[in-house]
Design an enzyme around this catalytic site. Structure first.
Site, mmCIF file in Angstrom:
data_model
loop_
_atom_site.group_PDB
_atom_site.id
_atom_site.type_symbol
_atom_site.label_atom_id
_atom_site.label_comp_id
_atom_site.label_asym_id
_atom_site.label_seq_id
_atom_site.Cartn_x
_atom_site.Cartn_y
_atom_site.Cartn_z
ATOM 1 N N LYS A 37 102.873 16.016 57.244
ATOM 2 C CA LYS A 37 102.700 14.822 56.422
ATOM 3 C C LYS A 37 101.643 13.940 57.061
ATOM 4 O O LYS A 37 101.386 14.036 58.261
ATOM 5 C CB LYS A 37 104.018 14.045 56.310
ATOM 6 C CG LYS A 37 104.118 13.183 55.064
ATOM 7 C CD LYS A 37 104.391 14.008 53.817
ATOM 8 C CE LYS A 37 104.519 13.121 52.586
ATOM 9 N NZ LYS A 37 104.885 13.891 51.372
ATOM 10 N N ASP A 87 100.339 11.757 47.673
ATOM 11 C CA ASP A 87 101.654 11.132 47.773
ATOM 12 C C ASP A 87 101.469 9.724 47.225
ATOM 13 O O ASP A 87 100.518 9.479 46.472
ATOM 14 C CB ASP A 87 102.142 11.131 49.234
ATOM 15 C CG ASP A 87 103.628 10.807 49.376
ATOM 16 O OD1 ASP A 87 104.455 11.695 49.123
ATOM 17 O OD2 ASP A 87 103.960 9.658 49.720
#
Length: 442
Positions: free
Chosen positions: A125, A165
Site C-alpha cells: 500500500k 484508492d
C-alpha cells in the site's frame, strides 16, 4: 505466554503510536489462533513475526509548486508488505490523514485480501498526506509527477503494481503512469486503474462496488434470502459507494443514502445515481447539492447514515466509520446484513456487536476484494496485450467473489463457527500465504 501473545506484544512494542495498524494485527492474530495452535510449523518458521513485519517501508518527500509559485512539501509512502504469492499489489491513497500507521494497516489487510482472490498478487500500500481537494488541475498533475519521480525506482510490473484508492482516480493514475514512462522508457502494466485508451480494463471502475454486492448477495442466498426488495443504506459517494448502489439497484434493492465527509443524503424514494454521478464525478462537488436537485431528499449536515432504518448496510467511506453505538443503532433497527466496502470501516467493538446480535457480517478483506481482483485481471490483460469485454470481466469478477465467499465459509466452518466470516476470511487468506512463505524458506 502463548506464541500469539508473545508476537502481539512484540509487534505492539515495535509499532508504538500506530493504532490503525495494531487494530488490524489484533483482529488477524485473534481469529487465526485455532490454525496456529493446530500445527507447530507456523511457530517453527516464525510465520507470525515475518508476516507482521513489512518487507520494506519506504518514506520520501514530495516537493511541488502551487499556483502561487510557493514550494510545498508532502510526505510519500510505499509499504511493500509481503510478496510470497506474487508482486506487491495495493492502492495509493492521497488524503491529509495518511500516515505510516494507516498505510501499514492497509498493506497488512491487503496481504489477506489479495490471497483470498486466488490470484497471484502480494500485499502492499502507499500514498501521501497530500490533499487533492481544492487543488487545481496543474497542481494535482505536478504533485503526481513529483510523487512518481521517487516511487518509480521502487515499483515495476513484476515487482510492485500500485492502483488507486481514496483521492486517486483515473486522472491521477494517468499523470503517474505518464511520468513513469518518461523516467523508465518502458511501457508496461506498472499501474492499474488506467484509462481504457492506454491499457485499462473495462469494469475496473465498477469492480469494488459490484464485488461488494455480489458477495453480500452470496451471503444472503446462503441463508435463503436475497437483496431484492431490501432497503440499503450506503455511506460514501466515491466509486465504491456509487457502483455498489448501482448494482444493488439493478438487483432490485432500494438504496436510500449516500454521504461525504460533510454530511449525508436520505432519499426515501431511492437515490438517483445520475444526480450523484453528476455532482461527484463530473462537477466534483459536495453531496449536499443533491438535496437542491431532487425533490423530497433530505440533507443532514455532519451526521452519519447508520440511524436510518435499513435491511442491509454497506459502509463504503473510510476506516472505523461504524462505532459500537452506530452498530447498536443498526441492530435496534433490525439490520439483517452488513458488507464492508471500505477498508476496516467497523471498529472492533462494532464487529463484536454485530456478531453477538447474529447480524450477517462480511468483513472488508472478503467484501471489497473485487477492486484488486479486477486490477489483477488488468495486469493479465496487459501482460498478454489483450482487452476483454465488460461482460467477460464482470463474469470473472462474479466467479472470484463467489470463490471468496466459499473459501471464507469453508474456513469458518472448519476452524471457527458457521457464519463467522471475519475468522473465515482471515484464516483462508492466512493459510495460503503462510504455506507459500514456508515453501520458499526465509
Amino acid at each position: 505466554m502463548s506464541y500469539i501473545d508473545n508476537v502481539r506484544a512484540s509487534v505492539a512494542a515495535r509499532n508504538e503510536g500506530q493504532p490503525e495498524f495494531m487494530q488490524a494485527v489484533d483482529e488477524v492474530l485473534t481469529t487465526i489462533k485455532p490454525v496456529i495452535e493446530s500445527d507447530p510449523v507456523y511457530e517453527r518458521n516464525a510465520i507470525l513475526e515475518r508476516i507482521t513485519e513489512p518487507d520494506r517501508q519506504i518514506m520520501f518527500r514530495v516537493p511541488w509548486t502551487d499556483d502561487k509559485g510557493n514550494m510545498r512539501v508532502n510526505r510519500g509512502f510505499r509499504v511493500q508488505f509481503n510478496n510470497a504469492i506474487g508482486p506487491y499489489k495495493g492502492g495509493l491513497r492521497l488524503h491529509p490523514s495518511v500516515n505510516l500507521s494507516i498505510i501499514k494497516f492497509l498493506g497488512f489487510e491487503q496481504i489477506f485480501k489479495n490471497s483470498l482472490t486466488g490470484l497471484p498478487i502480494g500485499g502492499g500500500k502507499g500514498g501521501s498526506d497530500f490533499d487533492p481537494k481544492g487543488k487545481s488541475e496543474r497542481e494535482i498533475r505536478e504533485f503526481c509527477e513529483s510523487f512518481m519521480t521517487e516511487l518509480a525506482r521502487h515499483i515495476g510490473a513484476d515487482t510492485d503494481v500500485p492502483a488507486g484508492d481514496i483521492g486517486v482516480g483515473g486522472r491521477e493514475i494517468g499523470y503517474m503512469f505518464g511520468q513513469y514512462k518518461r523516467i523508465k522508457n518502458i511501457y508496461e502494466g506498472v499501474l492499474t486503474g488506467k484509462g481504457l485508451t492506454y491499457g485499462g480494463s473495462l469494469a475496473r471502475t465498477e469492480a469494488t462496488g459490484y464485488g461488494l454486492v455480489y458477495i453480500v448477495e452470496n451471503m444472503l442466498n446462503a441463508h435463503s434470502d436475497s437483496i431484492k426488495g431490501k432497503t440499503v443504506v450506503i455511506s460514501g459517494s466515491g466509486n465504491v459507494a456509487i457502483y455498489a448502489a448501482q448494482k444493488a439497484q439493478s438487483l432490485g434493492a432500494k438504496v436510500v443514502s449516500v454521504s461525504d465527509s460533510n454530511g449525508y443524503i436520505y432519499d426515501k424514494n431511492g437515490i438517483k445515481l445520475d444526480v450523484v454521478k453528476q455532482i461527484k464525478e463530473v462537477e466534483r462537488g459536495r453531496i449536499k447539492e443533491y438535496a437542491d436537485r431532487v425533490k423530497g431528499a433530505e440533507y443532514h449536515d455532519g451526521g452519519k447514515v447508520w440511524n436510518i432504518k435499513c435491511d442491509v448496510a454497506l459502509p463504503c467511506a473510510t476506516q472505523n466509520e461504524i462505532s459500537e453505538a452506530d452498530a447498536k443503532a443498526l441492530i435496534s433497527n433490525k439490520v439483517l446484513a452488513v458488507g464492508e466496502g471500505a477498508n476496516m470501516p467497523s471498529s472492533t467493538a462494532a464487529i463484536e456487536a454485530f456478531q453477538k446480535a447474529k447480524v450477517l457480517f462480511m468483513p472488508a478483506k472478503a467484501a471489497n476484494a473485487g477492486g484488486v481482483a479486477v486490477s489483477a485481471l488488468e495486469m493479465s490483460q496487459n501482460s498478454q496485450r489483450l482487452s476483454w469485454t465488460f461482460d467477460e470481466v464482470d463474469e470473472k469478477l462474479k466467479g472470484i467473489m463467489r470463490g471468496i465467499f466459499e473459501k471464507t465459509t469453508e474456513a469458518a466452518v472448519k476452524y471457527a463457527k458457521p457464519d463467522d466470516y471475519v475468522s473465515g476470511a482471515n484464516i483462508a487468506g492466512f493459510i495460503k500465504v503462510a504455506e507459500a512463505m514456508i515453501a520458499q524458506g526465509v
